[in-house]
Write an enzyme that holds these catalytic residues in place. Structure first.
Site, PDB file in Angstrom:
ATOM      1  N   THR B  17       0.811  -1.223   0.000  1.00 51.17           N
ATOM      2  CA  THR B  17       0.000   0.000   0.000  1.00 51.17           C
ATOM      3  C   THR B  17       0.844   1.273   0.000  1.00 51.17           C
ATOM      4  O   THR B  17       0.316   2.363  -0.142  1.00 51.17           O
ATOM      5  CB  THR B  17      -0.950   0.039   1.231  1.00 51.17           C
ATOM      6  OG1 THR B  17      -0.145  -0.136   2.403  1.00 51.17           O
ATOM      7  CG2 THR B  17      -1.979  -1.061   1.165  1.00 51.17           C
ATOM      8  N   GLY B  18       2.144   1.139   0.145  1.00 50.80           N
ATOM      9  CA  GLY B  18       3.004   2.321   0.101  1.00 50.80           C
ATOM     10  C   GLY B  18       3.068   2.894  -1.307  1.00 50.80           C
ATOM     11  O   GLY B  18       2.628   2.265  -2.273  1.00 50.80           O
ATOM     12  N   LYS B  43      -4.276  -3.333   7.257  1.00 56.47           N
ATOM     13  CA  LYS B  43      -5.101  -3.060   6.073  1.00 56.47           C
ATOM     14  C   LYS B  43      -5.646  -4.332   5.449  1.00 56.47           C
ATOM     15  O   LYS B  43      -6.121  -4.333   4.319  1.00 56.47           O
ATOM     16  CB  LYS B  43      -4.291  -2.264   5.049  1.00 56.47           C
ATOM     17  CG  LYS B  43      -4.013  -0.853   5.553  1.00 56.47           C
ATOM     18  CD  LYS B  43      -3.277   0.001   4.558  1.00 56.47           C
ATOM     19  CE  LYS B  43      -2.969   1.352   5.182  1.00 56.47           C
ATOM     20  NZ  LYS B  43      -1.737   1.949   4.661  1.00 56.47           N
ATOM     21  N   THR B  97      14.427  -2.497  -0.132  1.00 59.78           N
ATOM     22  CA  THR B  97      14.656  -1.426   0.844  1.00 59.78           C
ATOM     23  C   THR B  97      16.124  -1.025   1.009  1.00 59.78           C
ATOM     24  O   THR B  97      16.987  -1.876   1.180  1.00 59.78           O
ATOM     25  CB  THR B  97      14.121  -1.884   2.219  1.00 59.78           C
ATOM     26  OG1 THR B  97      12.789  -2.352   2.042  1.00 59.78           O
ATOM     27  CG2 THR B  97      14.164  -0.754   3.236  1.00 59.78           C
ATOM     28  N   GLU B  98      16.358   0.288   1.001  1.00 58.91           N
ATOM     29  CA  GLU B  98      17.696   0.818   1.234  1.00 58.91           C
ATOM     30  C   GLU B  98      17.754   1.419   2.641  1.00 58.91           C
ATOM     31  O   GLU B  98      16.767   1.939   3.130  1.00 58.91           O
ATOM     32  CB  GLU B  98      18.012   1.913   0.196  1.00 58.91           C
ATOM     33  CG  GLU B  98      19.383   2.525   0.393  1.00 58.91           C
ATOM     34  CD  GLU B  98      19.758   3.549  -0.671  1.00 58.91           C
ATOM     35  OE1 GLU B  98      18.946   3.822  -1.562  1.00 58.91           O
ATOM     36  OE2 GLU B  98      20.884   4.071  -0.571  1.00 58.91           O
ATOM     37  N   TYR B 159      21.452  -0.980 -15.300  1.00 55.00           N
ATOM     38  CA  TYR B 159      20.470  -0.560 -16.310  1.00 55.00           C
ATOM     39  C   TYR B 159      21.212  -0.044 -17.538  1.00 55.00           C
ATOM     40  O   TYR B 159      20.888  -0.370 -18.667  1.00 55.00           O
ATOM     41  CB  TYR B 159      19.559   0.566 -15.806  1.00 55.00           C
ATOM     42  CG  TYR B 159      18.794   0.304 -14.527  1.00 55.00           C
ATOM     43  CD1 TYR B 159      18.671  -0.980 -14.004  1.00 55.00           C
ATOM     44  CD2 TYR B 159      18.181   1.346 -13.842  1.00 55.00           C
ATOM     45  CE1 TYR B 159      17.970  -1.200 -12.834  1.00 55.00           C
ATOM     46  CE2 TYR B 159      17.476   1.135 -12.678  1.00 55.00           C
ATOM     47  CZ  TYR B 159      17.375  -0.135 -12.161  1.00 55.00           C
ATOM     48  OH  TYR B 159      16.686  -0.342 -11.000  1.00 55.00           O
ATOM     49  N   GLU B 209      32.123  -3.198  -7.706  1.00 53.95           N
ATOM     50  CA  GLU B 209      32.520  -1.844  -7.335  1.00 53.95           C
ATOM     51  C   GLU B 209      33.495  -1.898  -6.171  1.00 53.95           C
ATOM     52  O   GLU B 209      33.802  -2.985  -5.647  1.00 53.95           O
ATOM     53  CB  GLU B 209      31.297  -0.981  -7.004  1.00 53.95           C
ATOM     54  CG  GLU B 209      30.491  -1.475  -5.819  1.00 53.95           C
ATOM     55  CD  GLU B 209      29.154  -0.738  -5.664  1.00 53.95           C
ATOM     56  OE1 GLU B 209      28.542  -0.353  -6.679  1.00 53.95           O
ATOM     57  OE2 GLU B 209      28.716  -0.560  -4.520  1.00 53.95           O
ATOM     58  N   HIS B 247      26.631   4.001  -1.995  1.00 57.24           N
ATOM     59  CA  HIS B 247      26.231   2.712  -1.440  1.00 57.24           C
ATOM     60  C   HIS B 247      26.898   2.517  -0.078  1.00 57.24           C
ATOM     61  O   HIS B 247      28.076   2.825   0.076  1.00 57.24           O
ATOM     62  CB  HIS B 247      26.691   1.553  -2.338  1.00 57.24           C
ATOM     63  CG  HIS B 247      25.842   1.391  -3.562  1.00 57.24           C
ATOM     64  ND1 HIS B 247      26.307   0.781  -4.691  1.00 57.24           N
ATOM     65  CD2 HIS B 247      24.573   1.754  -3.822  1.00 57.24           C
ATOM     66  CE1 HIS B 247      25.339   0.766  -5.595  1.00 57.24           C
ATOM     67  NE2 HIS B 247      24.287   1.356  -5.098  1.00 57.24           N
TER      68      HIS B 247
END
Lengths: 319, 286
Positions: B17-18, B43, B97-98, B159, B209, B247
């Site tokens: 629902t977010g 909910k 999630t970050e 991407y 990285e 990051h």
């Protein structure tokens, strides 16, 4: 997040318990002990080492390590193992175990990445004396560490970084001349690498990067551009966006908004690729931004940014 | 068969629902992903995007038979969401999630490891199997069906690279973002192993990285356990050491964490290492 280290000044010969001095207790050993996160082993590690004589860091001998599964917690036997391997005298064991338990508590309770006592002095009277130390806090956990968050030393941050934090953005400053506005950390690092790739010989690199996010509004994008340009080292500005969730037309609207407000005096190189890129190009071209160049690829954008810096350097363009 | 998902992958969205939750649920449904419903405490009983909402993962699993979960809840609640999914018997958990505290991830990692579940992420864009299933926030437009496996710590760099591959008709078998955090559920080696055993994957692109030593362990696996060619790129050569570059995991604290060191290790292991993203395509072609 770093807190400044504290250090009790100790005279050179303190470790030997020199009777000339007024210190009443001889120091048997100098140790360094720490509890820190081990990202490879995905657990915490408790760690201790003897320090040689009165010397400081760099002269450690063997270190003793013990992994701690934080889901299960620290068990006394784990501290005993280290104490035994280190041959810590029976008289000092109890104090050592107690200290390490508290250190672990501190690591957990303060959401630390690393908590360290350096040096830890073992005196001849069976006392342990923490004579210095440091604490590194996990920035992601600051939301639930309000007391620690309030003690953050903002004077250690560069101005653009502080401005970015206040605006809910992330900025990293570097010693170069190109300001970068990029979405995503990996793409930002790659953009800065390419600037270095093309600019290294001329001593040109990235001055900063401000990260923008897919959920940013044109206003936030304008704020990001302003922050990057507030860095007086900046001689050219590179905007590199790969629109996935981020919409390039939103970014374009933000750039137009920011240019109206701040009227940048440096060349602007813009590369927008992905979702709604064509529309973004139309918005930017219709705005007739002064000194803006468009690039199709990441490599071309970096090359153009380096060229732009060279150009301004050649004319000794005042800002 | 693609990696990580199977026929019968049925997805729940925790945090449906977010704002992010409902937006990405729509995109996944449009892609054809079998989304069975969502979870949002308090909910339960409501509907969103034509899907039922449940209070708990247990209820959702019982009612829908879902076996996969996508987590799009804020960082403060994400560790609990992962543990709830594990307890409810979810096979594959993808956490987008970050910003989850590292110590939470230490506990969650140990918890997941002791269970039968697999966790991808956190702080990752998820999984995309072009033309088949979208499990996360990877934009569909970057991908094209093919035989290159892509695994990356970074989202937007991935991407960028996939978009360039697709433009050159170099399609992908599976695209996996493992995430930019220092402590995460699944690492390079596990994904490389899956690609090695995947009949649809011919070559693998690895995007690493700075920070940590994962790429070094991956190099060791490439040298001793892989027959499929690997093309690697490491971001962050120009990054200053001792600073976190966006990051949470991208920080150089020792020489082994640098891009230079990792590139050398991968080269020694027999991987083709690109100096720039554009070079990745040349290396695949050659």
């Amino acid at each position: 997040m770093w807190f400044r280290q504290f250090r009790i000044p100790i005279p050179e010969d303190f470790a030997t318990g020199d009777p000339e001095h007024s210190y009443q207790f001889p120091v048997l050993h100098r140790l360094q002990v720490a509890i820190q996160t081990d990202r490879n082993a995905r657990c915490a590690v408790m760690w201790a080492a003897f320090l040689a004589g009165a010397e400081d860091a760099g002269t450690q001998r063997t270190s003793y390590r013990m992994s701690i599964n934080t889901l299960r917690g620290l068990h006394p036997y784990q501290i005993n193992t280290i104490a035994s391997e280190m041959d810590i005298l029976r008289d000092h064991r109890e104090a050592f175990v107690d200290l390490m338990r508290k250190l672990y508590r501190c690591y957990i309770d303060s959401d630390a990445e690393r908590v360290e006592i350096h040096p830890l002095l073992i005196t001849g009277h069976g006392q342990l004396l923490a004579a210095g130390g440091s604490l590194v806090i996990d920035e992601n956990a600051l939301y639930r560490q309000p007391e620690l968050a309030a003690r953050r030393d903002l004077t250690q941050e560069a101005t653009p970084e502080r401005l970015a934090r206040e605006a809910g953005l992330l900025c990293i400053t570097m010693p170069g001349q190109v300001g970068c506005l990029v979405n995503g950390a990996g793409l930002a690092m790659t953009t800065m690498d390419l600037i270095q790739h093309y600019g290294q010989e001329a001593g040109i690199g990235a001055a900063n990067f401000v990260e923008i996010d897919s959920s940013d509004s044109p206003e936030q994008i304008a704020a990001a551009l302003r922050i990057s340009l507030s860095d007086l080292q900046v001689r050219a500005m590179l905007v590199n966006i790969f629109g996935g969730i981020t919409r390039c037309d939103d970014v374009a609207a933000g750039i137009v908004l920011a240019c109206r407000e701040v009227a940048p005096t440096v060349p602007l190189i813009i590369r927008l690729q992905g979702t709604n890129a064509a529309e973004a190009r139309r918005i930017l071209e219709a705005a007739h931004l002064p000194d803006a160049t468009f690039a199709d690829t990441l490599g071309e954008a970096a090359r153009l940014a380096v060229l732009a810096v060279k150009r301004t350097n050649d004319y000794a363009h005042p800002r | 068969m693609p990696i990580l998902v199977r026929d019968g992958t049925r997805v729940l969205i925790q945090g449906i629902t977010g704002r992010q939750g409902s937006f990405h649920t729509r995109l996944m449904l449009d892609y054809g992903t079998d989304v069975a419903g969502g979870v949002s405490p308090g909910k339960g009983g409501d509907w969103i995007e034509g899907l039922p909402i449940f209070d708990t993962v247990f209820q959702a699993v019982n009612a829908t038979g879902a076996n996969t979960s996508l987590i799009l809840v804020p960082a403060a609640h994400a560790p609990d969401a992962i543990i709830e999914a594990v307890d409810a018997g979810i096979e594959l958990i993808v956490c987008i999630t970050e910003g989850i505290p590292v110590q939470d991830m230490l506990r969650v990692y140990q918890y997941v490891r002791a269970s039968g579940s697999r966790l991808i992420g956190p702080n990752c864009p998820g999984i995309l199997i072009p033309g088949h299933i979208k499990l996360g926030i990877i934009p569909a437009m970057i991908a094209r069906r093919g035989h290159i496996g892509v695994v990356s710590r970074s989202g937007t760099l991935m991407y960028e690279v996939c978009f360039a591959l697709s433009a050159r008709h170099l399609g992908q078998s599976t695209i996996v973002g493992i995430g930019g955090d220092p402590v995460k559920g699944t690492g390079f080696i596990e994904i490389l192993e899956m690609f090695e055993n995947d009949l649809e994957t011919e070559k693998v692109v690895l995007l690493g990285e700075i920070g940590g030593t994962e790429e070094l362990e991956a190099a060791e696996y490439i040298q001793h356990g892989m027959t499929r060619p690997v093309i690697a790129f490491i971001a962050g050569e120009s990054a200053p050491s001792g600073r976190r570059i966006g990051h949470a995991g991208a920080i150089v604290e020792q020489e082994q964490h640098t891009a230079r060191y990792k590139r050398a290790a991968l080269e020694t292991a027999g991987a083709a290492v690109a100096r720039t993203p554009a070079e990745i395509i040349d290396l695949i072609d050659s």
